[in-house]
Design an enzyme around this catalytic site. Sequence first.
Site, PDB file in Angstrom:
ATOM      1  N   ASP A   1       0.864  -1.179   0.000  1.00  0.00           N
ATOM      2  CA  ASP A   1       0.000   0.000   0.000  1.00  0.00           C
ATOM      3  C   ASP A   1       0.905   1.235   0.000  1.00  0.00           C
ATOM      4  OD1 ASP A   1      -2.350   1.436  -0.039  1.00  0.00           O
ATOM      5  OD2 ASP A   1      -3.098   0.702   1.869  1.00  0.00           O
TER       6      ASP A   1
ATOM      7  N   GLU B   1       0.023   4.617   1.858  1.00  0.00           N
ATOM      8  CA  GLU B   1      -0.064   5.593   2.946  1.00  0.00           C
ATOM      9  C   GLU B   1       0.972   5.344   4.043  1.00  0.00           C
ATOM     10  OE1 GLU B   1      -4.031   5.677   0.888  1.00  0.00           O
ATOM     11  OE2 GLU B   1      -2.691   4.092   1.590  1.00  0.00           O
TER      12      GLU B   1
ATOM     13  N   HIS C   1      -2.377  -0.165  -3.942  1.00  0.00           N
ATOM     14  CA  HIS C   1      -2.868   1.176  -3.611  1.00  0.00           C
ATOM     15  C   HIS C   1      -3.622   1.817  -4.766  1.00  0.00           C
ATOM     16  CE1 HIS C   1      -3.046   5.223  -2.022  1.00  0.00           C
ATOM     17  NE2 HIS C   1      -2.567   5.665  -3.166  1.00  0.00           N
TER      18      HIS C   1
ATOM     19  N   HIS D   1      -1.382   1.114   6.601  1.00  0.00           N
ATOM     20  CA  HIS D   1      -1.775   2.209   7.483  1.00  0.00           C
ATOM     21  C   HIS D   1      -2.810   1.733   8.488  1.00  0.00           C
ATOM     22  CE1 HIS D   1      -5.543   2.357   5.229  1.00  0.00           C
ATOM     23  NE2 HIS D   1      -4.785   2.187   4.151  1.00  0.00           N
TER      24      HIS D   1
ATOM     25  N   HIS E   1      -7.534   5.422   7.429  1.00  0.00           N
ATOM     26  CA  HIS E   1      -8.821   5.202   6.786  1.00  0.00           C
ATOM     27  C   HIS E   1      -8.984   3.697   6.612  1.00  0.00           C
ATOM     28  CE1 HIS E   1      -6.066   4.908   3.348  1.00  0.00           C
ATOM     29  NE2 HIS E   1      -7.012   4.224   2.723  1.00  0.00           N
TER      30      HIS E   1
ATOM     31  N   GLU F   1      -7.648  -2.467   7.042  1.00  0.00           N
ATOM     32  CA  GLU F   1      -7.124  -3.197   5.892  1.00  0.00           C
ATOM     33  C   GLU F   1      -6.129  -4.284   6.296  1.00  0.00           C
ATOM     34  OE1 GLU F   1      -5.859  -0.293   2.938  1.00  0.00           O
ATOM     35  OE2 GLU F   1      -7.682   0.866   3.338  1.00  0.00           O
TER      36      GLU F   1
END
Length: 280
Positions: free
Chosen positions: A8, A10, A60, A104, A116, A135
Amino acid sequence: MKIYVSVDMEGVSGLTDPEEMHAGGRGYERGCELMTGDANAVVEGAFDAGADTVLINDAHGSTKNLKIDLIDPRASLIRGPGKPHRMGQGLSGDFAAACFAGYHARAGVQHGVLNHTWMGKEIHDVYLNGEICGEIRLVAGLAGSLGVPVVVVTGDEAACEEARDLLGDVETVAVKKGIDRFSAELLPPSVAQARIRAATARALGRLSAFHPYVVSPPYTLGVEWNSTDIAAGCAIIPGTRLVGPRHTEFTTDDYWDIMSLFGIFATIAGRIACGSGVYG
């Protein structure tokens, strides 16, 4: 030894600004280079530990972020949209381990950098079998359904804490310490990537100590949306039901359905949000 790497953005070293996450944004191209550097650090650690094969999945956004010309040539890369299983694309039961890089913290976690869950504006919270889910848990559950343990998670301190709470003695590398959602104290990328490489090699050196994270079926995915119209729109999907004004649920015995559903949700929610002025 076959290793899977989901990457990902972030939680990548050096990044804090939402514009760095999206094509055309200020700093995005440099962000892609940093993301590739963190991915390569995992790859290097895996081969240090004796891996035979490493598969990287760009997990991502557009999934067109990692720089293929800069990827370690010993690895292969899954890239591009239209992947039915999104962050878990390419994962199968013949992998010895899964590694999560650049992850994240879930939505609403204090000091979680860019926190998020799946969608930054449209989703308030996600639940898996009644328990709050980010996630990390979502993709770890997929790996566990295939018998694959997650052995490394890299990201900000909040993400690493979330991973340890969920997975126990997983190797984690905190590349930044959150101050607020869009600010953090950062490690230099060279330092962060050296730590990622070492942690990956260390984890795979004690592979027998890890166990898959298993969620018992049936799997119920609950999503609390930020608006009633998005919830109503997503409830039209067969098998998805509206259980509150902004809350949908979907139940299945096949974990792959959970991953696939998020891709459909993202399409529907994004279109409704744009049309209703949520972004404006």
